[in-house]
Motif scaffolding. Structure first.
Motif, PDB file in Angstrom:
ATOM      1  N   ALA A   1       0.829  -1.210   0.000  1.00  0.00           N
ATOM      2  CA  ALA A   1       0.000   0.000   0.000  1.00  0.00           C
ATOM      3  C   ALA A   1       0.863   1.261   0.000  1.00  0.00           C
ATOM      4  O   ALA A   1       2.063   1.219   0.294  1.00  0.00           O
ATOM      5  N   ALA A   2       0.244   2.383  -0.297  1.00  0.00           N
ATOM      6  CA  ALA A   2       0.953   3.667  -0.306  1.00  0.00           C
ATOM      7  C   ALA A   2       1.449   4.019   1.092  1.00  0.00           C
ATOM      8  O   ALA A   2       0.906   3.578   2.101  1.00  0.00           O
ATOM      9  N   GLY A   3       2.493   4.848   1.118  1.00  0.00           N
ATOM     10  CA  GLY A   3       2.977   5.374   2.394  1.00  0.00           C
ATOM     11  C   GLY A   3       4.274   4.743   2.826  1.00  0.00           C
ATOM     12  O   GLY A   3       5.024   5.327   3.602  1.00  0.00           O
TER      13      GLY A   3
ATOM     14  N   GLY B   1       4.108   6.788  -3.159  1.00  0.00           N
ATOM     15  CA  GLY B   1       3.357   7.984  -2.801  1.00  0.00           C
ATOM     16  C   GLY B   1       2.829   7.869  -1.368  1.00  0.00           C
ATOM     17  O   GLY B   1       3.181   6.953  -0.651  1.00  0.00           O
ATOM     18  N   SER B   2       1.972   8.818  -0.945  1.00  0.00           N
ATOM     19  CA  SER B   2       1.409   9.873  -1.770  1.00  0.00           C
ATOM     20  C   SER B   2       2.465  10.926  -2.133  1.00  0.00           C
ATOM     21  O   SER B   2       3.287  11.293  -1.287  1.00  0.00           O
TER      22      SER B   2
ATOM     23  N   ASN C   1      -0.035   7.182  12.472  1.00  0.00           N
ATOM     24  CA  ASN C   1       0.879   8.130  11.834  1.00  0.00           C
ATOM     25  C   ASN C   1       0.166   9.428  11.516  1.00  0.00           C
ATOM     26  O   ASN C   1      -1.036   9.450  11.253  1.00  0.00           O
TER      27      ASN C   1
ATOM     28  N   TYR D   1       2.148  11.701   9.418  1.00  0.00           N
ATOM     29  CA  TYR D   1       3.232  12.221   8.572  1.00  0.00           C
ATOM     30  C   TYR D   1       2.807  13.529   7.899  1.00  0.00           C
ATOM     31  O   TYR D   1       3.589  14.465   7.801  1.00  0.00           O
TER      32      TYR D   1
ATOM     33  N   LYS E   1      -9.006   6.353  -3.487  1.00  0.00           N
ATOM     34  CA  LYS E   1      -8.782   5.683  -2.190  1.00  0.00           C
ATOM     35  C   LYS E   1      -9.590   6.371  -1.111  1.00  0.00           C
ATOM     36  O   LYS E   1      -9.445   7.583  -0.899  1.00  0.00           O
TER      37      LYS E   1
ATOM     38  N   SER F   1      -9.259   0.411   2.467  1.00  0.00           N
ATOM     39  CA  SER F   1      -9.361   1.807   2.824  1.00  0.00           C
ATOM     40  C   SER F   1      -8.009   2.344   3.279  1.00  0.00           C
ATOM     41  O   SER F   1      -7.050   1.621   3.419  1.00  0.00           O
ATOM     42  N   ASN F   2      -8.051   3.621   3.599  1.00  0.00           N
ATOM     43  CA  ASN F   2      -6.934   4.318   4.235  1.00  0.00           C
ATOM     44  C   ASN F   2      -6.965   4.019   5.744  1.00  0.00           C
ATOM     45  O   ASN F   2      -7.686   3.130   6.193  1.00  0.00           O
TER      46      ASN F   2
ATOM     47  N   SER G   1      -3.588   2.384  11.736  1.00  0.00           N
ATOM     48  CA  SER G   1      -3.551   1.322  10.725  1.00  0.00           C
ATOM     49  C   SER G   1      -3.233   0.005  11.410  1.00  0.00           C
ATOM     50  O   SER G   1      -2.914  -0.034  12.593  1.00  0.00           O
TER      51      SER G   1
ATOM     52  N   CYS H   1      -7.930  -3.079   1.775  1.00  0.00           N
ATOM     53  CA  CYS H   1      -6.708  -2.727   2.498  1.00  0.00           C
ATOM     54  C   CYS H   1      -7.078  -2.350   3.925  1.00  0.00           C
ATOM     55  O   CYS H   1      -8.062  -1.645   4.141  1.00  0.00           O
ATOM     56  N   GLY H   2      -6.289  -2.805   4.885  1.00  0.00           N
ATOM     57  CA  GLY H   2      -6.539  -2.444   6.283  1.00  0.00           C
ATOM     58  C   GLY H   2      -6.401  -3.658   7.185  1.00  0.00           C
ATOM     59  O   GLY H   2      -7.304  -4.477   7.276  1.00  0.00           O
TER      60      GLY H   2
ATOM     61  N   ILE I   1      -4.356  -6.333   7.016  1.00  0.00           N
ATOM     62  CA  ILE I   1      -4.104  -7.663   6.448  1.00  0.00           C
ATOM     63  C   ILE I   1      -2.701  -8.122   6.839  1.00  0.00           C
ATOM     64  O   ILE I   1      -1.715  -7.445   6.541  1.00  0.00           O
TER      65      ILE I   1
ATOM     66  N   GLN J   1      -4.115  -5.043  -0.442  1.00  0.00           N
ATOM     67  CA  GLN J   1      -2.833  -4.383  -0.166  1.00  0.00           C
ATOM     68  C   GLN J   1      -2.570  -4.420   1.342  1.00  0.00           C
ATOM     69  O   GLN J   1      -3.512  -4.534   2.130  1.00  0.00           O
TER      70      GLN J   1
HETATM   71  C1  LIG Z   1       3.158   5.283   8.204  1.00  0.00           C
HETATM   72  C2  LIG Z   1       2.043   5.261   7.209  1.00  0.00           C
HETATM   73  C3  LIG Z   1       2.029   6.188   6.174  1.00  0.00           C
HETATM   74  C4  LIG Z   1       0.998   6.171   5.239  1.00  0.00           C
HETATM   75  N1  LIG Z   1       1.009   7.074   4.213  1.00  0.00           N
HETATM   76  C5  LIG Z   1       0.059   7.000   3.250  1.00  0.00           C
HETATM   77  C6  LIG Z   1       0.089   7.865   2.126  1.00  0.00           C
HETATM   78  O1  LIG Z   1       0.986   8.688   1.955  1.00  0.00           O
HETATM   79  N2  LIG Z   1      -0.919   7.769   1.210  1.00  0.00           N
HETATM   80  C7  LIG Z   1      -1.924   6.853   1.328  1.00  0.00           C
HETATM   81  O2  LIG Z   1      -2.809   6.796   0.460  1.00  0.00           O
HETATM   82  N3  LIG Z   1      -1.972   6.007   2.378  1.00  0.00           N
HETATM   83  C8  LIG Z   1      -1.018   6.058   3.330  1.00  0.00           C
HETATM   84  N4  LIG Z   1      -1.054   5.180   4.386  1.00  0.00           N
HETATM   85  C9  LIG Z   1      -2.197   4.247   4.510  1.00  0.00           C
HETATM   86  C10 LIG Z   1      -1.878   2.849   3.977  1.00  0.00           C
HETATM   87  O3  LIG Z   1      -1.611   2.894   2.597  1.00  0.00           O
HETATM   88  C11 LIG Z   1      -3.061   1.886   4.230  1.00  0.00           C
HETATM   89  O4  LIG Z   1      -4.175   2.342   3.510  1.00  0.00           O
HETATM   90  C12 LIG Z   1      -3.438   1.792   5.696  1.00  0.00           C
HETATM   91  O5  LIG Z   1      -2.301   1.816   6.509  1.00  0.00           O
HETATM   92  C13 LIG Z   1      -4.218   0.507   6.006  1.00  0.00           C
HETATM   93  O6  LIG Z   1      -3.482  -0.640   5.658  1.00  0.00           O
HETATM   94  P1  LIG Z   1      -2.563  -1.470   6.722  1.00  0.00           P
HETATM   95  O7  LIG Z   1      -3.401  -1.725   7.929  1.00  0.00           O
HETATM   96  O8  LIG Z   1      -2.185  -2.705   5.997  1.00  0.00           O
HETATM   97  O9  LIG Z   1      -1.395  -0.614   7.029  1.00  0.00           O
HETATM   98  C14 LIG Z   1      -0.041   5.195   5.343  1.00  0.00           C
HETATM   99  C15 LIG Z   1       0.000   4.255   6.376  1.00  0.00           C
HETATM  100  C16 LIG Z   1       1.025   4.272   7.297  1.00  0.00           C
HETATM  101  C17 LIG Z   1       1.039   3.235   8.395  1.00  0.00           C
END
Ligand SMILES: Cc1cc2nc3c(=O)[nH]c(=O)nc-3n(C[C@H](O)[C@H](O)[C@H](O)COP(=O)(O)O)c2cc1C
Length: 410
Positions: free
Chosen positions: A108-110, A132-133, A158, A160, A272, A300-301, A324, A352-353, A355, A373
């Protein structure tokens, strides 16, 4: 200062003597236990969330040194291609071609915000690498500290705030990498059945439509997929773009802009969304997706909610930002189910979320996700996580194919 120095010495000792010994003793195989049970905890013990992230990116910049899984992993573990999936089969614009992916697991992004670790992420077994982002202009993001590990919850908070190298620097990096891809490459991954996604953000004080238009113009010619992030909780006002009127306008504008790019085939556009949406809000999003003919949705985000089930101390759980990892999964699954029912089968949805294993991935598939993702489980499980998730999916499928189970829980 003293504390920091002592930390640095401890870090060097652990990694230099123990960590590197283990690393070379076990080779670079990302599945190795030493990676998961020794190096990961060592890094987490001495580096805070952001330092550990930075350190990992520094290592991942060098695919010849960074961990990897065997290149034939998918052939040997999935000879029947049970994991193969084709996305974007029903896009409105015929210049948007369906994308066939070797497996349904993406990063996933980030994680790789600036496109520095792309090849290592493919080597770890992800079929979709999303960078990205990225914001149009470079910006530093929020003051530190801004990343918090909630270890007891397998979660991260986070804030950021879109720290980004900006379009010019990142597109230059992508062009440099493109110039080194094999001449017969058919995509921006440079490997068959993989894709490179570019996730577009906006500057803190940028324009809520123009910033994304610039993203489509700059990265459309350098990406297999474009992702429009309107769901980060850390940029003021960003999530308001999810209202039906604003979202329809934004997505219609971006689809039209994408369609006007002078390219033979066009990248799908995916939006997203947040997990913190009510059912009526998700219905509005579905309406905007249909009206704009955007090609897909990521659900999701991170969440701004703090479930009562969190076990970490309040010094962590009360931090402002997006949560997250494991605790976000119920929210993402709920939003996914609602959205899938609204959209029907033809729009690609990426789950996403939270996994972290094959069972989680299959739960998302049954709830309607064509693809999944992850990010936070990479923090806790280390670089072998994609292989672990894929192996768990194969086991859980019991001879079926991934595509057989998509949507079966609805
Ligand atoms: C440290 C961090 C930075 C992230 N930065 C971004 C970002 O820049 N853009 C974005 O669309 N999602 C960002 N995300 C969200 C993740 O892409 C993802 O959607 C979210 O963390 C849920 O998935 P996960 O539980 O597997 O981490 C970020 C997540 C984390 C933990």
């Amino acid at each position: 200062m003293f504390k920091y120095t002592r930390k640095a010495v401890t870090f060097t000792t652990i990694l230099g003597v123990g960590g590197l010994g283990l690393y070379f003793a076990t080779g670079r195989d990302a599945r190795a236990s030493a990676q998961k049970y020794a190096l990961g905890p060592a890094v987490r013990a001495v580096l805070d969330g952001e330092q550990a992230h930075k350190f990992t990116i520094e290592v991942f910049k060098y695919p010849n040194l960074a961990p990897r899984i065997p290149a034939d992993w998918d052939q040997t573990h999935d000879p029947e291609k049970a994991l193969e999936v084709t996305l974007f089969q029903h896009s409105a614009n015929k210049k948007v071609k369906p994308l066939t992916l070797q497996n349904p697991v993406g990063i996933a992004a980030g994680f790789d915000k600036n496109g520095e670790a792309i090849d290592t992420l493919y080597n770890l077994g992800f079929s979709w690498v999303e960078i990205g982002s990225i914001t149009p202009l470079p910006q530093p993001g929020n003051p530190k500290p801004r990343v918090f590990r909630l270890e007891r919850d397998n979660a991260v908070i986070n804030r950021y705030g879109f720290n980004s190298d900006g379009h010019i620097a990142v597109v230059a990096r992508l062009k440099m990498r493109e110039s080194e891809l094999p001449s017969n490459a058919t995509n921006f991954a440079g490997l068959p059945n993989r894709v490179l996604g570019v996730n577009l953000g906006k500057n803190k004080t940028g324009d809520e439509v123009q910033d994304y238009i610039k993203g489509v113009d700059t990265f459309g010619p350098h990406a297999d997929v474009l992702i429009v992030n309107v769901s980060s909780p850390n940029t003021p006002g960003l999530r308001d773009l999810q209202s039906e009127e604003k979202l329809t306008n934004l997505l219609q504008t971006l689809v039209a802009r994408r369609d006007s790019l002078p390219l033979e085939s066009l990248p799908p556009i995916v939006v997203k969304i947040a997990p913190d949406l009510t059912s009526p809000e998700i219905e509005s999003i579905a309406a905007a997706v249909k009206a704009s003919k955007v090609d897909g949705v990521i659900v999701s985000n991170t969440t701004v909610q703090r479930p009562k089930t969190l076990r970490s101390g309040s010094e962590l759980t009360t931090q402002v930002g997006g949560l997250s990892g494991a605790p976000v999964k119920p929210y993402s699954i709920q939003a996914l189910k609602t959205l899938r029912k609204e959209l029907g089968k033809d729009v690609t949805i990426i789950g996403c979320g939270g996994i972290s294993d094959g069972a989680d991935a299959l739960e998302f598939a049954r709830a309607g996700a064509d693809f999944v993702q992850l990010y936070t489980s990479l923090v806790y499980k280390g670089p072998g996580v994609a292989a672990e998730v894929k192996e768990g999916i194969i086991d859980g499928l019991n001879g079926k194919k991934w595509t057989d189970v998509v949507g079966t829980d609805l």
